[in-house]
Write a protein that holds these residues in place. Structure first.
Motif, PDB file in Angstrom:
ATOM      1  N   LYS A  52      91.615   6.039  65.188  1.00 41.24           N
ATOM      2  CA  LYS A  52      90.672   7.155  65.036  1.00 41.24           C
ATOM      3  C   LYS A  52      90.182   7.638  66.396  1.00 41.24           C
ATOM      4  N   LEU A  56      90.618  11.394  67.903  1.00 38.91           N
ATOM      5  CA  LEU A  56      89.490  12.172  68.424  1.00 38.91           C
ATOM      6  C   LEU A  56      89.614  12.444  69.920  1.00 38.91           C
ATOM      7  N   LYS A  76      86.378   5.136  59.094  1.00 35.85           N
ATOM      8  CA  LYS A  76      86.812   6.351  59.793  1.00 35.85           C
ATOM      9  C   LYS A  76      85.714   7.416  59.786  1.00 35.85           C
ATOM     10  N   GLU A  80      83.786   8.718  63.126  1.00 40.05           N
ATOM     11  CA  GLU A  80      83.868  10.121  63.511  1.00 40.05           C
ATOM     12  C   GLU A  80      82.478  10.718  63.692  1.00 40.05           C
TER      13      GLU A  80
END
Length: 97
Positions: A52, A56, A76, A80
């Protein structure tokens, strides 16, 4: 994405995870994992976090994870949110993701 401050998301409730993302002055991604299921799923949780962070485009961050048995999708989502808060991004067009 550049981390400029501390961002937190999640809770310490059962089946959730609290994630803190902050600047890592030493460079790279450092994961500090505490989980009630670390022996069974520690490698999987670390892999989900690393993937993840790559998605990003975060290169340098300290990620503190206090897991209470969260599913991958919860990890996740919390990661985020914490990363966006740590980057100072306030307006995200979620439907474009």
């Amino acid at each position: 994405m550049r981390i400029v401050k501390r961002g937190i998301a999640g809770t310490l409730e059962s089946s959730d995870v609290m994630i803190t993302v902050s600047e890592n002055t030493e460079g790279g991604i450092e994961i500090d994992l505490k989980s009630i299921v670390e022996k069974q799923f520690g490698k999987q949780i670390r892999r989900v976090i690393s993937e993840k962070m790559d998605e990003l485009d975060v290169k340098d961050a300290l990620v503190e994870v206090n897991d209470k048995g969260a599913l991958d999708c919860t990890i996740k989502a919390r990661l985020e949110s914490a990363a966006y808060r740590a980057a100072g991004i306030q307006h995200v067009r979620w439907e474009d993701k």
